[in-house]
Design a protein around this motif. Structure first.
Motif, PDB file in Angstrom:
ATOM      1  N   ASN A   9      -7.244  25.516 -12.558  1.00 55.85           N
ATOM      2  CA  ASN A   9      -7.983  26.337 -13.315  1.00 55.85           C
ATOM      3  C   ASN A   9      -8.363  25.905 -14.768  1.00 55.85           C
ATOM      4  O   ASN A   9      -7.617  25.487 -15.536  1.00 55.85           O
ATOM      5  CB  ASN A   9      -7.515  27.779 -13.453  1.00 55.85           C
ATOM      6  N   TYR A  24     -16.277  38.950 -13.895  1.00 57.91           N
ATOM      7  CA  TYR A  24     -15.376  38.122 -13.168  1.00 57.91           C
ATOM      8  C   TYR A  24     -14.304  39.159 -12.619  1.00 57.91           C
ATOM      9  O   TYR A  24     -13.216  38.814 -11.780  1.00 57.91           O
ATOM     10  CB  TYR A  24     -14.406  37.502 -14.332  1.00 57.91           C
ATOM     11  N   LYS A  27      -8.964  41.149 -11.728  1.00 55.62           N
ATOM     12  CA  LYS A  27      -7.917  40.624 -11.423  1.00 55.62           C
ATOM     13  C   LYS A  27      -7.473  39.453 -12.425  1.00 55.62           C
ATOM     14  O   LYS A  27      -8.368  38.814 -12.935  1.00 55.62           O
ATOM     15  CB  LYS A  27      -8.016  39.898 -10.072  1.00 55.62           C
ATOM     16  N   ILE A  32      -4.626  36.316  -9.107  1.00 57.84           N
ATOM     17  CA  ILE A  32      -5.102  35.041  -8.027  1.00 57.84           C
ATOM     18  C   ILE A  32      -4.064  34.227  -7.703  1.00 57.84           C
ATOM     19  O   ILE A  32      -4.020  33.905  -6.634  1.00 57.84           O
ATOM     20  CB  ILE A  32      -6.222  34.665  -9.003  1.00 57.84           C
ATOM     21  N   ASN A  75     -11.144  25.541 -10.119  1.00 56.41           N
ATOM     22  CA  ASN A  75     -12.354  26.205 -10.719  1.00 56.41           C
ATOM     23  C   ASN A  75     -12.435  25.625 -12.178  1.00 56.41           C
ATOM     24  O   ASN A  75     -11.473  25.946 -13.007  1.00 56.41           O
ATOM     25  CB  ASN A  75     -11.977  27.636 -10.830  1.00 56.41           C
ATOM     26  N   ILE A 102     -15.719  32.117  -9.394  1.00 53.46           N
ATOM     27  CA  ILE A 102     -15.784  33.348  -9.260  1.00 53.46           C
ATOM     28  C   ILE A 102     -17.217  34.151  -9.270  1.00 53.46           C
ATOM     29  O   ILE A 102     -17.283  34.794  -7.996  1.00 53.46           O
ATOM     30  CB  ILE A 102     -14.801  34.230 -10.113  1.00 53.46           C
ATOM     31  N   PRO A 130     -12.557  36.452  -6.544  1.00 52.72           N
ATOM     32  CA  PRO A 130     -11.258  35.636  -6.260  1.00 52.72           C
ATOM     33  C   PRO A 130     -11.009  35.353  -4.958  1.00 52.72           C
ATOM     34  O   PRO A 130     -10.244  34.565  -4.598  1.00 52.72           O
ATOM     35  CB  PRO A 130     -10.325  36.754  -6.866  1.00 52.72           C
ATOM     36  N   TYR A 133     -11.036  31.525  -3.702  1.00 54.98           N
ATOM     37  CA  TYR A 133      -9.811  30.618  -3.845  1.00 54.98           C
ATOM     38  C   TYR A 133      -9.258  30.717  -2.365  1.00 54.98           C
ATOM     39  O   TYR A 133      -8.829  29.680  -1.812  1.00 54.98           O
ATOM     40  CB  TYR A 133      -8.787  31.147  -4.790  1.00 54.98           C
TER      41      TYR A 133
END
Length: 151
Positions: A9, A24, A27, A32, A75, A102, A130, A133
């Motif tokens: 990330n 976003y 979370k 995540i 990400n 996201i 999320p 992912y």
């Protein structure tokens, strides 16, 4: 080789849960990461989660993944729109990389519509929150299983 997937990330993703929850969600990055680790466990993979606000660190993690992982979920945050260095690092490694965002980058400001990562990545998932992912980890599971069968 281990059955490890790196989940990387980029900048400002450490602020998830606080940063623009309307875009976003609520979370946190830790939430995540826990979801990613659980998905990896379910699929028989170890998931190694890392975050950095520094482009060079992300490049280093990609290089490391070439020796220590079967695939990468990244990400890149805002670096996705600007980083030729990340693009080149992905092209330099042999493991598949899936880009995740996201939010739907194509429904946001025009400067976010272009990804420098997408042309080098195996695929891109954006706009699914999320859960993107998890979908990326599942995709890497399928890709790496198929590659093993072809060897």
């Amino acid at each position: 080789m281990s059955k490890t997937i790196f989940v990387l990330n980029g900048p400002n993703l450490n602020m998830l849960g606080k940063r623009e929850p309307g875009i976003y969600g609520g979370k946190t990055l830790k939430n995540i990461e826990a979801d990613c680790i659980a998905a990896g466990d379910r699929l028989g993979f170890t998931v190694d989660c890392r975050q950095s606000n520094h482009e060079g660190s992300l490049v280093d993690y990609l290089h490391e993944a070439d020796d220590k992982a079967v695939g990468v979920v990244i990400n890149p945050g805002a670096y996705g729109h600007t980083s030729i260095a990340l693009h080149d690092a992905i092209r330099a490694i042999s493991v598949p990389v899936i880009e995740v965002h996201i939010s739907n980058i194509h429904a946001r400001e025009e400067f976010r519509h272009k990804s420098m990562i997408a042309p080098a990545a195996k695929g891109m998932i954006c706009g699914l929150g999320p859960h993107g992912y998890i979908l990326a980890i599942e995709a890497l599971s399928g890709i790496t299983t198929k590659e093993q069968q072809q060897k």
